[in-house]
Design a protein around this motif. Sequence first.
Motif, short mmCIF file in Angstrom:
data_model
loop_
_atom_site.label_atom_id
_atom_site.label_comp_id
_atom_site.label_asym_id
_atom_site.label_seq_id
_atom_site.Cartn_x
_atom_site.Cartn_y
_atom_site.Cartn_z
N ALA A 136 33.82 -3.76 18.89
CA ALA A 136 33.44 -2.55 18.18
C ALA A 136 33.67 -2.68 16.68
N ASN A 137 34.74 -3.37 16.30
CA ASN A 137 35.04 -3.52 14.87
C ASN A 137 33.98 -4.32 14.11
N PRO A 138 33.61 -5.54 14.55
CA PRO A 138 32.55 -6.25 13.82
C PRO A 138 31.19 -5.54 13.88
N LEU A 139 30.92 -4.83 14.99
CA LEU A 139 29.67 -4.09 15.09
C LEU A 139 29.65 -2.87 14.17
N SER A 140 30.83 -2.43 13.70
CA SER A 140 30.90 -1.32 12.75
C SER A 140 30.67 -1.77 11.31
#
Length: 264
Positions: free
Chosen positions: A184-188
């Motif tokens: 979720a973090n890199p996709l944010s």
Amino acid sequence: MMLNDIAMIAIVGAMTGVTTVLFGFGGGFVVVPFVYQLFLRQPAIANNALHIAVATSSAVMIVNAGWATFQHQRRGNVTADILFPLTLFIGLGAVMGSLLAGQLNEGTIRLLFILYMLVTIVDCLVSRRFLKGCEARPLSMSTTTVGGVAMGAVAALLGVGGSVMTVPLLRRHGFSMKHCISHANPLSLPVALCATITYTFDGWGKIPDSGFIGYISLTTLVTLVVAGGIGITISQRYFPKIPDWWHARLYVLLLIAVLIAMLW
């Protein structure tokens, strides 16, 4: 800005660091309601309070999500097969959502934020796959392309980073909460980068007070980032691992808490 306001921002910043590590929220769902209420009390800029909250939240997410991504990459929790090409389509949607946000008024964005939270919470509660998990399966092409653009657009429009969509999406495809959050973090990041650039240029010269770059409040940003770094460090070093069953339910409870804060 008063000293007690800065102290409150620091506390919220530490909370964003914790939620970044535990739930993949780079700050949006915690920062937006709080910063919105903070600037709503300042008459000179109250009409732009939500735009300031979303813009500042996006800038915070660049740092928080970027650092969390680096840490997850070092531990081998991030795989390229999940990130690409989904990241590219999320970035495309983020540009569209950021541009659209500049055309909407404060009331419309707030209403969309609340409706979106309600839909997300109901979806998580109704979906047996989210709460109980299921067998892992790859993302379809339509989910990656059309879904990616939609996620990026909504996330940038509301300043939420996209984690609230990517975590349920990956969960329904059979991933553990640990891997949902680590991705979720890199996709944010594409959402945060696109939204920050857009809000900077779109809000240039529109805020009468000093200390702003476009719609971004610099004092708020720096305080949130520093405190968020402390929250991330504490979470990574001292928080115990949460069982997957509890992790999914705590995720939904946090969404409900943020919705209540925004309604209030």
